[in-house]
Design a protein around this motif. Structure first.
Motif, short mmCIF file in Angstrom:
data_model
loop_
_atom_site.label_atom_id
_atom_site.label_comp_id
_atom_site.label_asym_id
_atom_site.label_seq_id
_atom_site.Cartn_x
_atom_site.Cartn_y
_atom_site.Cartn_z
N SER A 85 0.84 -1.19 0.00
CA SER A 85 0.00 0.00 0.00
C SER A 85 0.87 1.24 0.00
CB SER A 85 -0.95 0.02 1.20
OG SER A 85 -0.21 0.10 2.41
N VAL A 86 0.30 2.35 -0.44
CA VAL A 86 1.00 3.64 -0.42
C VAL A 86 0.00 4.73 -0.07
CG1 VAL A 86 2.71 2.96 -2.16
CG2 VAL A 86 0.60 4.10 -2.89
N ALA A 87 0.51 5.81 0.49
CA ALA A 87 -0.27 7.04 0.66
C ALA A 87 0.25 8.03 -0.36
CB ALA A 87 -0.11 7.59 2.07
N TYR A 88 -0.66 8.70 -1.08
CA TYR A 88 -0.20 9.61 -2.11
C TYR A 88 -1.09 10.85 -2.18
CZ TYR A 88 -3.91 7.81 -5.26
OH TYR A 88 -5.10 7.45 -5.82
N CYS A 89 -0.49 11.90 -2.75
CA CYS A 89 -1.18 13.19 -2.87
C CYS A 89 -0.54 13.96 -4.03
CB CYS A 89 -1.06 13.99 -1.58
SG CYS A 89 -1.84 15.60 -1.63
N ASP A 90 -1.37 14.58 -4.86
CA ASP A 90 -0.88 15.37 -5.99
C ASP A 90 0.08 14.57 -6.87
OD1 ASP A 90 -2.32 17.60 -5.08
OD2 ASP A 90 -0.67 18.22 -3.77
N GLY A 91 -0.23 13.30 -7.08
CA GLY A 91 0.57 12.47 -7.97
C GLY A 91 1.90 12.00 -7.42
N ALA A 92 2.14 12.20 -6.12
CA ALA A 92 3.40 11.80 -5.51
C ALA A 92 3.16 10.90 -4.31
CB ALA A 92 4.21 13.03 -5.08
N VAL A 93 3.99 9.88 -4.15
CA VAL A 93 3.88 8.97 -3.01
C VAL A 93 4.47 9.64 -1.78
CG1 VAL A 93 4.68 6.77 -2.05
CG2 VAL A 93 3.94 6.90 -4.45
N ARG A 94 3.70 9.65 -0.69
CA ARG A 94 4.16 10.25 0.56
C ARG A 94 4.71 9.21 1.53
NH1 ARG A 94 3.84 15.86 -0.27
NH2 ARG A 94 2.43 16.06 -2.05
N HIS A 95 4.16 8.00 1.47
CA HIS A 95 4.69 6.89 2.29
C HIS A 95 4.30 5.59 1.62
CE1 HIS A 95 6.29 4.94 5.87
NE2 HIS A 95 5.27 4.10 5.78
N ALA A 96 5.22 4.62 1.65
CA ALA A 96 4.98 3.33 1.00
C ALA A 96 5.30 2.20 1.96
CB ALA A 96 5.84 3.21 -0.26
N SER A 97 4.53 1.14 1.88
CA SER A 97 4.83 -0.05 2.67
C SER A 97 6.05 -0.75 2.09
CB SER A 97 3.63 -1.00 2.70
OG SER A 97 3.39 -1.53 1.40
N LEU A 98 6.57 -1.71 2.83
CA LEU A 98 7.85 -2.31 2.49
C LEU A 98 7.86 -2.96 1.11
CD1 LEU A 98 10.68 -2.93 3.57
CD2 LEU A 98 9.78 -5.07 4.51
N ALA A 99 6.79 -3.64 0.72
CA ALA A 99 6.77 -4.38 -0.53
C ALA A 99 6.29 -3.56 -1.73
CB ALA A 99 5.89 -5.63 -0.38
N ALA A 100 6.01 -2.28 -1.54
CA ALA A 100 5.51 -1.46 -2.64
C ALA A 100 6.57 -1.32 -3.73
CB ALA A 100 5.11 -0.08 -2.12
N PRO A 101 6.17 -1.38 -5.00
CA PRO A 101 7.14 -1.22 -6.09
C PRO A 101 7.66 0.21 -6.16
CG PRO A 101 4.91 -1.32 -6.96
CD PRO A 101 4.80 -1.62 -5.49
N ASP A 102 8.79 0.38 -6.82
CA ASP A 102 9.39 1.71 -6.95
C ASP A 102 8.57 2.60 -7.88
OD1 ASP A 102 11.49 1.04 -5.26
OD2 ASP A 102 12.70 0.25 -6.91
N LEU A 103 8.05 2.00 -8.94
CA LEU A 103 7.26 2.76 -9.91
C LEU A 103 5.80 2.32 -9.81
CD1 LEU A 103 9.62 2.67 -13.01
CD2 LEU A 103 9.31 4.54 -11.38
N ILE A 104 4.91 3.27 -9.56
CA ILE A 104 3.49 2.99 -9.40
C ILE A 104 2.68 3.94 -10.28
CG2 ILE A 104 1.55 2.85 -7.79
CD1 ILE A 104 3.60 2.50 -5.55
N ASP A 105 1.77 3.37 -11.05
CA ASP A 105 0.86 4.18 -11.84
C ASP A 105 -0.30 4.60 -10.93
OD1 ASP A 105 -0.53 5.45 -13.82
OD2 ASP A 105 -1.21 3.62 -14.83
N LEU A 106 -0.18 5.77 -10.34
CA LEU A 106 -1.16 6.23 -9.35
C LEU A 106 -2.47 6.63 -10.04
CD1 LEU A 106 1.22 8.41 -7.17
CD2 LEU A 106 0.30 6.17 -6.58
N PRO A 107 -3.59 6.02 -9.63
CA PRO A 107 -4.88 6.38 -10.25
C PRO A 107 -5.38 7.73 -9.77
CG PRO A 107 -5.21 4.79 -8.50
CD PRO A 107 -3.72 4.96 -8.62
N GLU A 108 -6.27 8.30 -10.55
CA GLU A 108 -6.91 9.55 -10.15
C GLU A 108 -7.70 9.30 -8.87
OE1 GLU A 108 -7.69 13.58 -10.48
OE2 GLU A 108 -6.41 12.33 -11.75
N PRO A 109 -7.45 10.07 -7.82
CA PRO A 109 -8.13 9.81 -6.53
C PRO A 109 -9.62 10.06 -6.62
CG PRO A 109 -6.88 11.86 -6.42
CD PRO A 109 -6.51 11.21 -7.71
#
Length: 211
Positions: free
Chosen positions: A118-142
């Motif tokens: 899982s990740v927390a994101y805002c304005d298209g940027a990841v703010r915090h990521a869990s340990l297994a989260a990939p480096d590159l994530i296609d963040l969906p429109e919230p």
């Protein structure tokens, strides 16, 4: 190994017994049953089982194909040990250190939701990521409210965190789509944790010294 099986079956006496019988013939030990849905004459249940050795979703589906009315909706590995209380553990950690509440939530949600990262994101940027989260994530429109989203490779939950002005994304590559019962539980957890974390950011005013 621990597996979770999502099974749709007729909601009638003996239904669970038929599922348990098939699992028993496979050598699986049922550790927990979670009811997700009961409506329109059918039930959807999650079975957490201890499975001897390696197996594949195809093998499990083949064994259940002979059981009338039973459909295996998903089979995937799980890390949540039945009998534990990870949601209570999460709340205790947040209550102890609320300033890190959001990061603790993101780290805990994969296990709580039968997901992988899982990740927390805002304005298209990841703010915090869990340990297994990939480096590159296609963040969906919230979305404006909590929702599920299925892509070609991932099952997603999107959870607004209003108190912090961001969204949490929970993902799993294995297993079925997120059930609405899973979404509702995740929403409640996010609401409680974000409220506790927000209070840690609010200065406390002593009314005797105010003014």
């Amino acid at each position: 190994m621990l597996l979770r099986l999502r099974v749709s079956l007729p909601d009638q006496p003996g239904g669970l017994g038929r599922v348990a019988k098939v699992l028993g013939t496979l050598g699986a030990d049922i550790l927990q049953v979670t009811v997700l849905e009961r409506e329109a004459g059918r039930a959807v249940d999650d079975f957490t089982v201890s499975w001897p050795g390696a197996t594949s979703p195809g093998e499990v589906r083949d064994r259940f194909s002979a059981v009338p009315g039973v459909k295996v909706e998903g089979v995937w590995a799980t890390r949540e040990m039945p009998g534990s209380a990870p949601d209570y553990d999460l709340l205790m950690h947040v209550a102890t250190e609320p300033a890190r509440g959001l990061a603790t939530l993101v780290d805990a949600l994969p296990m709580l939701c039968g997901a992988e990262w899982s990740v927390a994101y805002c304005d298209g940027a990841v703010r915090h990521a869990s340990l297994a989260a990939p480096d590159l994530i296609d963040l969906p429109e919230p979305p404006p409210r909590a929702a599920t989203l299925d892509t070609e490779k991932l099952r997603l939950m999107l959870l607004p965190v209003v108190t912090h002005g961001l969204h949490v994304l929970v993902a799993r590559a294995e297993g079925p789509v997120f059930h609405r019962a899973e979404l509702e539980r995740a929403v409640r957890i996010v609401d409680v944790v974000s409220t506790l974390a927000a209070r840690a950011r609010t200065p406390v005013i002593d009314p005797q010294n105010h003014g």
